[in-house]
Design an enzyme around this catalytic site. Structure first.
Site, PDB file in Angstrom:
ATOM      1  N   ASP A  33       1.104  -0.685  -8.332  1.00  0.00           N
ATOM      2  CA  ASP A  33       2.224  -1.103  -7.487  1.00  0.00           C
ATOM      3  C   ASP A  33       3.573  -0.841  -8.174  1.00  0.00           C
ATOM      4  O   ASP A  33       3.655  -0.827  -9.404  1.00  0.00           O
ATOM      5  CB  ASP A  33       2.066  -2.598  -7.163  1.00  0.00           C
ATOM      6  CG  ASP A  33       2.919  -3.023  -5.990  1.00  0.00           C
ATOM      7  OD1 ASP A  33       3.440  -2.152  -5.272  1.00  0.00           O
ATOM      8  OD2 ASP A  33       3.074  -4.244  -5.794  1.00  0.00           O
ATOM      9  N   SER A  50      -4.216   1.937   1.137  1.00  0.00           N
ATOM     10  CA  SER A  50      -4.954   0.833   1.764  1.00  0.00           C
ATOM     11  C   SER A  50      -5.010   1.018   3.280  1.00  0.00           C
ATOM     12  O   SER A  50      -4.227   1.791   3.857  1.00  0.00           O
ATOM     13  CB  SER A  50      -4.286  -0.507   1.440  1.00  0.00           C
ATOM     14  OG  SER A  50      -3.142  -0.686   2.252  1.00  0.00           O
ATOM     15  N   ASN A  96      -1.654   0.587   4.658  1.00  0.00           N
ATOM     16  CA  ASN A  96      -0.556   1.502   4.317  1.00  0.00           C
ATOM     17  C   ASN A  96      -0.147   2.428   5.468  1.00  0.00           C
ATOM     18  O   ASN A  96       0.913   3.053   5.420  1.00  0.00           O
ATOM     19  CB  ASN A  96      -0.898   2.347   3.073  1.00  0.00           C
ATOM     20  CG  ASN A  96      -0.789   1.573   1.778  1.00  0.00           C
ATOM     21  OD1 ASN A  96      -1.477   1.865   0.800  1.00  0.00           O
ATOM     22  ND2 ASN A  96       0.082   0.572   1.736  1.00  0.00           N
ATOM     23  N   ARG A 145      -2.834  -5.625 -11.825  1.00  0.00           N
ATOM     24  CA  ARG A 145      -1.830  -5.235 -10.832  1.00  0.00           C
ATOM     25  C   ARG A 145      -0.501  -5.077 -11.561  1.00  0.00           C
ATOM     26  O   ARG A 145      -0.092  -5.946 -12.328  1.00  0.00           O
ATOM     27  CB  ARG A 145      -1.688  -6.289  -9.730  1.00  0.00           C
ATOM     28  CG  ARG A 145      -0.660  -5.842  -8.689  1.00  0.00           C
ATOM     29  CD  ARG A 145      -0.556  -6.778  -7.510  1.00  0.00           C
ATOM     30  NE  ARG A 145       0.289  -6.162  -6.480  1.00  0.00           N
ATOM     31  CZ  ARG A 145       0.076  -6.238  -5.179  1.00  0.00           C
ATOM     32  NH1 ARG A 145      -0.951  -6.897  -4.724  1.00  0.00           N
ATOM     33  NH2 ARG A 145       0.892  -5.652  -4.318  1.00  0.00           N
TER      34      ARG A 145
HETATM   35  C1  FPP Z   1       2.219   1.113  -4.217  1.00  0.00           C
HETATM   36  O1  FPP Z   1       3.572   1.185  -4.572  1.00  0.00           O
HETATM   37  C2  FPP Z   1       1.588   2.415  -4.357  1.00  0.00           C
HETATM   38  C3  FPP Z   1       0.970   3.114  -3.378  1.00  0.00           C
HETATM   39  C4  FPP Z   1       0.838   2.614  -1.989  1.00  0.00           C
HETATM   40  C5  FPP Z   1       0.397   4.453  -3.632  1.00  0.00           C
HETATM   41  C6  FPP Z   1      -0.218   4.611  -4.962  1.00  0.00           C
HETATM   42  C7  FPP Z   1      -0.725   5.969  -5.158  1.00  0.00           C
HETATM   43  C8  FPP Z   1      -0.600   6.655  -6.308  1.00  0.00           C
HETATM   44  C9  FPP Z   1       0.063   6.103  -7.503  1.00  0.00           C
HETATM   45  C10 FPP Z   1      -1.178   8.030  -6.470  1.00  0.00           C
HETATM   46  C11 FPP Z   1      -2.560   8.195  -5.934  1.00  0.00           C
HETATM   47  C12 FPP Z   1      -3.146   9.445  -6.404  1.00  0.00           C
HETATM   48  C13 FPP Z   1      -4.080  10.185  -5.745  1.00  0.00           C
HETATM   49  C14 FPP Z   1      -4.626  11.349  -6.414  1.00  0.00           C
HETATM   50  C15 FPP Z   1      -4.561   9.889  -4.389  1.00  0.00           C
HETATM   51  P1  FPP Z   1       4.671   0.831  -3.478  1.00  0.00           P
HETATM   52  O2  FPP Z   1       5.035   2.074  -2.764  1.00  0.00           O
HETATM   53  O3  FPP Z   1       4.175  -0.276  -2.601  1.00  0.00           O
HETATM   54  O4  FPP Z   1       5.847   0.328  -4.389  1.00  0.00           O
HETATM   55  P2  FPP Z   1       6.920  -0.799  -4.022  1.00  0.00           P
HETATM   56  O5  FPP Z   1       6.139  -2.084  -3.835  1.00  0.00           O
HETATM   57  O6  FPP Z   1       7.818  -0.832  -5.213  1.00  0.00           O
HETATM   58  O7  FPP Z   1       7.614  -0.356  -2.764  1.00  0.00           O
END
Ligand code: FPP
Length: 236
Positions: free
Chosen positions: A12, A57, A60, A178
């Site tokens: 996250d 998820s 998402n 997390r």
């Molecule tokens: C949450 O941060 C992160 C995600 C929803 C995506 C995570 C995915 C990756 C790090 C890469 C995955 C790699 C592959 C190969 C599929 P957020 O966007 O919710 O952050 P925020 O809470 O600061 O807005």
């Protein structure tokens, strides 16, 4: 000393990392992909048997279309850049989640990577894509009920139910991390997390370092895991 076979990470803070650098959110995810490479290779070197990463998820999809499309392009970005290195490190790719809604291109990229690495014997790098813990449990319950009705299972218990989860072939989940200082499970591995240790770290995922994984493991090793029993050495 606790055994440590399976770590799961809720990666996250990509968006907030990007914001703090005056960059679009997608750049946070791009940086996040590089971290997946770094941490997976390191965890494999440490001898971890399985690393499950929450990449997308079932919730998402509520994000803006542009961001969803970008997130769905990440498997291609990741495997194009790093599949060779993953092979060289003997890492095996697997995936859990509801495959049906994942765009064909991403699905095919995963299928190819899973196939190419299927004989590797090192760490399992397991991506949770379009994954939701509640959906996993409902899906498992439906199949379980059907198999019971068909007489394929006799004993209904936690052990036989476990065989209906996406994670049936993976080691028990020991530790869930997390990042980004949020303290929630967010529908991740709800059944599997029953007796896992939880560690919440205040680093955004794009800033997460090998040393942060070391730190989490050090904290985990000091935890007194009792699985609902009592500690014979401490009670009197
Ligand atoms: C949450 O941060 C992160 C995600 C929803 C995506 C995570 C995915 C990756 C790090 C890469 C995955 C790699 C592959 C190969 C599929 P957020 O966007 O919710 O952050 P925020 O809470 O600061 O807005």
């Amino acid at each position: 000393m606790n055994t440590l076979n399976h770590i799961a990470i809720i990666m996250d803070g990509n968006g907030r990392w990007a914001k703090s650098h005056n960059l679009p959110r997608t750049m946070g995810h791009k940086k996040g992909v590089e971290k997946v490479r770094e941490i997976a290779i390191y965890a494999n070197k440490l001898g971890i048997k399985c690393l499950t990463l929450y990449a997308f998820s079932t919730e998402n999809w509520k994000r803006p279309e542009k961001e969803v499309n970008y997130l769905m392009s990440l498997p291609k970005v990741f495997f194009k850049s790093y599949l060779k290195e993953i092979m060289a490190n003997n890492i095996k790719i697997t995936m859990i989640g509801d495959m049906k809604d994942i765009p064909l291109e991403a699905k095919n990229i995963f299928k190819e990577a899973i196939k190419a690495t299927s004989k590797n014997t090192g760490m399992v790098l397991n991506f949770a894509m379009n994954y939701g813990g509640q959906r996993e449990i409902v899906r498992a319950a439906k199949k379980y009920a059907q198999d019971y009705k068909d007489g394929k299972i006799k004993n209904l218990n936690e052990k036989t139910f476990n065989n209906y989860l996406y994670t049936k072939d993976l080691p028990e989940l020991d530790l869930m991390i997390r990042t980004s200082a949020e303290e929630r499970i967010s529908n991740f591995l709800l059944y599997q997390v029953a007796y896992s240790e939880l560690i919440f770290m205040d680093t955004y995922w794009p800033n997460f370092k090998k040393e942060d994984l070391d730190k989490a493991i050090e904290i985990y090793m000091k935890r007194n895991r009792r699985f609902g029993a009592i500690d014979e050495n401490k009670s009197n």
